[in-house]
Design a protein around this motif. Structure first.
Motif, PDB file in Angstrom:
ATOM      1  N   LYS A   9      40.778  66.269  40.477  1.00 43.26           N
ATOM      2  CA  LYS A   9      41.613  65.125  40.848  1.00 43.26           C
ATOM      3  C   LYS A   9      42.462  64.739  39.655  1.00 43.26           C
ATOM      4  O   LYS A   9      42.003  64.796  38.504  1.00 43.26           O
ATOM      5  CB  LYS A   9      40.760  63.944  41.313  1.00 43.26           C
ATOM      6  N   LEU A  10      43.701  64.339  39.935  1.00 49.81           N
ATOM      7  CA  LEU A  10      44.642  63.985  38.879  1.00 49.81           C
ATOM      8  C   LEU A  10      44.887  62.485  38.900  1.00 49.81           C
ATOM      9  O   LEU A  10      45.319  61.925  39.916  1.00 49.81           O
ATOM     10  CB  LEU A  10      45.957  64.750  39.076  1.00 49.81           C
ATOM     11  N   ASP A  11      44.588  61.824  37.780  1.00 54.03           N
ATOM     12  CA  ASP A  11      44.841  60.396  37.625  1.00 54.03           C
ATOM     13  C   ASP A  11      45.733  60.212  36.406  1.00 54.03           C
ATOM     14  O   ASP A  11      45.256  60.261  35.264  1.00 54.03           O
ATOM     15  CB  ASP A  11      43.539  59.616  37.452  1.00 54.03           C
ATOM     16  N   GLY A  12      47.028  60.043  36.631  1.00 50.75           N
ATOM     17  CA  GLY A  12      47.956  59.919  35.516  1.00 50.75           C
ATOM     18  C   GLY A  12      47.995  61.196  34.701  1.00 50.75           C
ATOM     19  O   GLY A  12      48.326  62.268  35.207  1.00 50.75           O
ATOM     20  N   ASN A  13      47.619  61.091  33.434  1.00 50.13           N
ATOM     21  CA  ASN A  13      47.626  62.238  32.533  1.00 50.13           C
ATOM     22  C   ASN A  13      46.248  62.852  32.316  1.00 50.13           C
ATOM     23  O   ASN A  13      46.061  63.651  31.405  1.00 50.13           O
ATOM     24  CB  ASN A  13      48.216  61.830  31.176  1.00 50.13           C
ATOM     25  N   VAL A  14      45.285  62.461  33.130  1.00 49.18           N
ATOM     26  CA  VAL A  14      43.933  62.999  32.998  1.00 49.18           C
ATOM     27  C   VAL A  14      43.565  63.740  34.278  1.00 49.18           C
ATOM     28  O   VAL A  14      43.618  63.171  35.375  1.00 49.18           O
ATOM     29  CB  VAL A  14      42.904  61.892  32.700  1.00 49.18           C
ATOM     30  N   LEU A  15      43.194  65.000  34.124  1.00 51.77           N
ATOM     31  CA  LEU A  15      42.690  65.803  35.232  1.00 51.77           C
ATOM     32  C   LEU A  15      41.166  65.805  35.154  1.00 51.77           C
ATOM     33  O   LEU A  15      40.591  66.213  34.145  1.00 51.77           O
ATOM     34  CB  LEU A  15      43.223  67.229  35.160  1.00 51.77           C
ATOM     35  N   SER A  16      40.516  65.344  36.226  1.00 55.44           N
ATOM     36  CA  SER A  16      39.051  65.331  36.295  1.00 55.44           C
ATOM     37  C   SER A  16      38.602  66.514  37.137  1.00 55.44           C
ATOM     38  O   SER A  16      39.076  66.693  38.262  1.00 55.44           O
ATOM     39  CB  SER A  16      38.543  64.032  36.904  1.00 55.44           C
ATOM     40  N   ILE A  17      37.697  67.321  36.601  1.00 58.63           N
ATOM     41  CA  ILE A  17      37.251  68.545  37.267  1.00 58.63           C
ATOM     42  C   ILE A  17      35.747  68.457  37.498  1.00 58.63           C
ATOM     43  O   ILE A  17      34.978  68.233  36.559  1.00 58.63           O
ATOM     44  CB  ILE A  17      37.565  69.784  36.405  1.00 58.63           C
ATOM     45  N   ARG A  18      35.339  68.669  38.732  1.00 56.92           N
ATOM     46  CA  ARG A  18      33.915  68.645  39.065  1.00 56.92           C
ATOM     47  C   ARG A  18      33.404  70.065  39.206  1.00 56.92           C
ATOM     48  O   ARG A  18      34.047  70.912  39.834  1.00 56.92           O
ATOM     49  CB  ARG A  18      33.684  67.885  40.372  1.00 56.92           C
ATOM     50  N   SER A  19      32.236  70.349  38.633  1.00 57.69           N
ATOM     51  CA  SER A  19      31.635  71.679  38.731  1.00 57.69           C
ATOM     52  C   SER A  19      30.461  71.636  39.693  1.00 57.69           C
ATOM     53  O   SER A  19      29.997  70.572  40.114  1.00 57.69           O
ATOM     54  CB  SER A  19      31.169  72.162  37.352  1.00 57.69           C
ATOM     55  N   TYR A  20      29.964  72.851  40.039  1.00 59.13           N
ATOM     56  CA  TYR A  20      28.832  72.936  40.948  1.00 59.13           C
ATOM     57  C   TYR A  20      27.547  72.417  40.315  1.00 59.13           C
ATOM     58  O   TYR A  20      26.568  72.166  41.018  1.00 59.13           O
ATOM     59  CB  TYR A  20      28.651  74.379  41.415  1.00 59.13           C
ATOM     60  N   ALA A  21      27.530  72.260  39.002  1.00 60.72           N
ATOM     61  CA  ALA A  21      26.381  71.664  38.325  1.00 60.72           C
ATOM     62  C   ALA A  21      26.503  70.143  38.273  1.00 60.72           C
ATOM     63  O   ALA A  21      25.727  69.477  37.583  1.00 60.72           O
ATOM     64  CB  ALA A  21      26.252  72.230  36.910  1.00 60.72           C
TER      65      ALA A  21
ATOM     66  N   GLU B  80      44.656  54.826  43.680  1.00 56.47           N
ATOM     67  CA  GLU B  80      46.119  54.853  43.613  1.00 56.47           C
ATOM     68  C   GLU B  80      46.573  53.554  42.958  1.00 56.47           C
ATOM     69  O   GLU B  80      46.434  52.471  43.533  1.00 56.47           O
ATOM     70  CB  GLU B  80      46.735  55.000  45.002  1.00 56.47           C
ATOM     71  N   GLY B  81      47.120  53.697  41.725  1.00 57.16           N
ATOM     72  CA  GLY B  81      47.525  52.504  40.990  1.00 57.16           C
ATOM     73  C   GLY B  81      46.327  51.646  40.661  1.00 57.16           C
ATOM     74  O   GLY B  81      45.312  52.132  40.158  1.00 57.16           O
ATOM     75  N   ASN B  82      46.408  50.342  40.975  1.00 53.20           N
ATOM     76  CA  ASN B  82      45.308  49.429  40.667  1.00 53.20           C
ATOM     77  C   ASN B  82      44.404  49.185  41.871  1.00 53.20           C
ATOM     78  O   ASN B  82      43.694  48.181  41.940  1.00 53.20           O
ATOM     79  CB  ASN B  82      45.861  48.097  40.153  1.00 53.20           C
ATOM     80  N   ARG B  83      44.429  50.101  42.824  1.00 53.99           N
ATOM     81  CA  ARG B  83      43.571  49.993  44.000  1.00 53.99           C
ATOM     82  C   ARG B  83      42.814  51.304  44.215  1.00 53.99           C
ATOM     83  O   ARG B  83      43.271  52.361  43.806  1.00 53.99           O
ATOM     84  CB  ARG B  83      44.381  49.644  45.248  1.00 53.99           C
ATOM     85  N   PHE B  84      41.666  51.206  44.866  1.00 56.04           N
ATOM     86  CA  PHE B  84      40.972  52.410  45.289  1.00 56.04           C
ATOM     87  C   PHE B  84      40.343  52.172  46.654  1.00 56.04           C
ATOM     88  O   PHE B  84      39.976  51.052  47.013  1.00 56.04           O
ATOM     89  CB  PHE B  84      39.938  52.883  44.258  1.00 56.04           C
ATOM     90  N   LEU B  85      40.277  53.270  47.427  1.00 54.91           N
ATOM     91  CA  LEU B  85      39.774  53.238  48.794  1.00 54.91           C
ATOM     92  C   LEU B  85      38.483  54.029  48.879  1.00 54.91           C
ATOM     93  O   LEU B  85      38.349  55.085  48.259  1.00 54.91           O
ATOM     94  CB  LEU B  85      40.798  53.825  49.765  1.00 54.91           C
TER      95      LEU B  85
END
Length: 729
Positions: free
Chosen positions: A81-93, A167-172
């Motif tokens: 998932k991409l949030d601004g300039n940080v890409l968060s990557i989830r692994s199977y572990a 998204e921005g200052n909100r999350f669903l």
């Protein structure tokens, strides 16, 4: 490297001062081609692979993505998932990696978080990491240090939270029993609950589109449109689909629904609700995560392929041009590798024959040979390279000159698939040379003349499916799937006559002739024929006039499918990784193992190259000295270790094998490619030793699961290990 505990006899091997060692991770990787998710930003595609993150730049000339950077990760990722300039990557572990992508193509690993709890989904919002944890609601962790997230608080408003997006200052947050919760973030706090969009049916997932959301229903051919712009959040419309909405994308005014199982992609205009239906190719999976984006004012959808590479759809033109384009230049898989004079030659199913210069550190591509179709297996003999081109049913020879590859000659094949090429080790009349082409049930001999003419001279049929073949002295030895070796007398002009067969309790996947060599004491050791089974090593003796014999040398902590000799070292590869064997002893001794698994290996003494088809890995071999303790008779690892399931791919049954060094509580479970639970196969205390568990392709509720890629995870007090398997129907 993996440590090992010998349970019988320890053998102390004094290793010569030039012991070659390698790390668990390669020094360089290239030709990555197997992707599980992709994100598009600023003209770059950020794709998760089997081994980490690949950064690709869009080439406007050939209209394809070219790899420019890669980042190795310790565990296999599957979504991002991409949030601004940080890409968060989830692994199977269930490790989340945080990558700074603010200066593309450069990427920087900020840290990795092992949360220590099961969760369905995650999202990053500033310094807050939110996890959707099912019946436990939503948990918030603070990321003042990306390596050590601190649990702060949680919300239990929803019943069963399975998806979360920011998204921005909100999350669903999707509560798939009731609806979608909306929050407003606050610095240093969980955030304020704003409202609830009630859904009348159970939801599978949702996708944001401005102030609206598109909701995919579970096991229903329908999507709902919801809005937060009304006085009260609610459902505003719905659309009936032809397929199930396994994946839903929103871009501009377009809605895309994917049902790979039914082979359907449905594209809607949210303005007119007009629909276009596209037949999806088989290589699109519901579990692989793509991205919708805008390029040159057109909406595009980029999807990973199960067979390798990326496919791109122009959504604004799909009504008259529904076919996807190949968006990745080298989709793979890698089928062959060779090393020669500090050069690497590679080729594959959708890859051209390519030459890389290794003389100045990182590989530099010097030449690419196209126009002959897919590249199959290859081998090197003196200064010539022999390459199978299955599309044109020919074997071509090339020579390396002036940093380029030049075609020399070719020979026709009979059209049968060739699984391997092997140089013929002996001499022939009139200074001819030769090589073997190994097929499913026959071995062909090809002769190469001094003028570089080449032709097929003879063929020998086998009694079963051939696993490997080799020529030793005047014998042709075939290993078959009937747990036996078939030995043929080899005559002039490559005629053969069957002589003997000898049984073996394991199928031998790899045959290797160890040449005569000097021992550590200066004595001459004779040549030796080795055979490798799933984890067993055998010595094969071929007397001139009597039946061959097979001697079991011991059980190894690794499997072997291919091998390469360089100096006094034998380098092997299998699904569990690389092995290094010392050849200066009477019988080869395993002195080191680790690295990535695969089925291709080549070594020239300074560089070790491997591949499992989804990438090519290079290890720089360094000199060291010291003593290595190795147990040849029987080895059991200190930590549990996994073998690849067999068969793989499978339908409908497969076996999962693992070994425990001591009694332990074990949990073995099957996950889909989203990391969701499918079935629990083992959950309890088990004894030390080997265990084999069968999976019949059913979920925990007894239903047959669909074909596709699955993962099986073994969890013990020592940690977790995950491997991939494929169910075909």
């Amino acid at each position: 490297m993996r440590a090992s505990v010998a349970i019988l006899v320890f053998i102390l091997l004094t290793v010569s001062p030039t012991q070659a060692e390698f790390p668990n991770y390669p020094d360089y990787s290239l030709l990555w081609n197997s992707f599980s998710s992709v994100r598009v930003t600023n003209g770059y595609a950020l794709a998760t692979t089997d081994f980490g993150l690949l950064v690709m730049e869009y080439n406007t000339v050939n209209e394809q993505y070219e790899p420019v950077r890669h980042l190795e990760l310790e565990t296999q990722p599957f979504t991002s998932k991409l949030d601004g300039n940080v890409l968060s990557i989830r692994s199977y572990a269930d490790i989340i990696y945080f990558v700074d992508v603010s200066h593309l193509p450069q990427v920087n690993l900020l840290g990795q978080a092992n949360i220590g709890c099961d969760f369905y989904d995650f999202t990053l919002s500033g310094q807050n990491l939110y996890l959707a944890v099912g019946f436990e609601g939503v948990k918030r962790y603070e990321l003042t240090d990306y390596n050590e997230p601190q649990y702060r608080d949680s919300s239990m408003i929803g019943i069963h939270c399975t998806q979360i997006e920011s998204e921005g200052n909100r999350f669903l947050v999707l509560d798939n029993y009731n609806g979608i919760l909306r929050y407003k973030t606050k610095p240093g706090k969980f955030g304020d609950f704003l409202d609830w969009l009630w859904i009348p049916r159970r939801a599978h997932s949702f996708s944001q589109s401005g102030s609206s959301v598109v909701i995919a229903l579970e096991n229903e051919q329908k999507v709902y449109f919801g809005s937060y712009a009304q006085p009260q959040p609610g459902i505003t419309d719905s659309v009936q689909l032809l397929g199930l909405p396994h994946r839903v994308f929103c871009i501009d005014t377009l809605l895309v629904s994917l049902d790979p199982e039914a082979g359907l992609m449905e594209v809607f205009s949210t303005n007119s609700l007009s629909e276009w239906v596209v037949v999806l190719p088989e290589y699109v999976s519901e579990y692989f995560d793509g991205d919708a984006f805008v390029r040159n004012h057109d909406s595009h959808l980029l999807l990973p392929n199960t067979s390798g590479g990326l496919s791109e759809y122009n959504l604004d033109r799909i009504w008259f041009d529904p076919a996807p384009s190949d968006a990745y230049a080298r989709a793979g898989p890698v089928a062959g590798i060779c090393l020669h004079n500090e050069h690497l030659i590679t080729g594959g199913g959708s890859n051209p024959l390519e030459l890389f210069d290794l003389s100045n550190g990182d590989p530099v591509r010097n030449a690419s040979i196209t126009g002959f179709g897919s590249v199959g297996v290859m081998t090197k003999m003196d200064s010539l390279f022999f390459v199978v081109y299955p599309d044109i049913e020919r074997i071509l020879s090339f020579t390396l000159s002036q940093d380029s590859l030049w075609p020399v000659n070719s020979a026709t094949t009979d059209g049968s698939a060739i699984s391997a090429l092997r140089p013929y080790p002996g001499e022939t009349d009139e200074s001819l040379s030769a090589f073997l082409a190994i097929k499913e049930s026959a071995v062909d001999f090809y002769i190469v003349a001094p003028e570089s003419d080449m032709w097929r001279a003879s063929s020998t049929d086998a009694f079963g499916t051939i696993l490997d073949a080799i020529v030793v002295d005047s014998f042709l030895v075939l290993s078959t799937d009937r747990h036996q070796l078939d030995v043929y007398q080899l005559y002039e002009h490559f005629g053969t006559e069957f002589r003997w067969n000898v049984g073996c309790y394991d199928n031998l996947n790899c045959l290797v002739e160890i040449p005569a060599r000097l021992s550590t004491m200066g004595d001459t050791l004779p040549n030796m024929l080795l055979g490798f089974g799933s984890r067993d090593m055998f010595k094969i003796t071929l007397p001139p006039e009597t039946s061959p014999s097979v001697e079991h040398l011991g059980v190894l902590p690794i499997d072997v499918t291919s091998a390469s000799i360089a100096g006094d070292r034998l380098y092997t590869i299998g699904s569990l990784g690389l092995g290094v064997f010392d050849l200066s002893t009477t019988e080869p001794a395993l002195v080191n193992y680790g690295g990535y698994g695969g089925n291709l290996v080549a070594c020239d003494g300074t560089t070790l190259v491997t591949s499992g088809g989804t990438a090519v890995h290079l290890y720089a071999l360094e000199d060291s000295s010291g003593e290595t303790y190795v147990e040849i008779t029987q080895l059991i690892p200190e930590n549990p270790y996994f073998l690849q399931n067999y068969p793989n791919p499978f339908n409908p049954l497969t076996n999962i094998e693992y070994t425990l060094s001591s009694p332990a509580r074990v949990r073995l479970e099957v996950l889909n490619i989203l990391g969701q639970h499918v079935a629990t196969l083992v959950d309890g205390l088990q004894a030390q030793g080997e265990h084999v568990v069968e999976w019949n392709g059913n979920s925990s509720n007894g239903r047959h699961v669909t074909s596709g890629v699955y993962f099986y995870r073994l969890t013990t007090p020592e940690g977790s290990t995950t491997r991939k398997m494929t169910l075909l129907k």
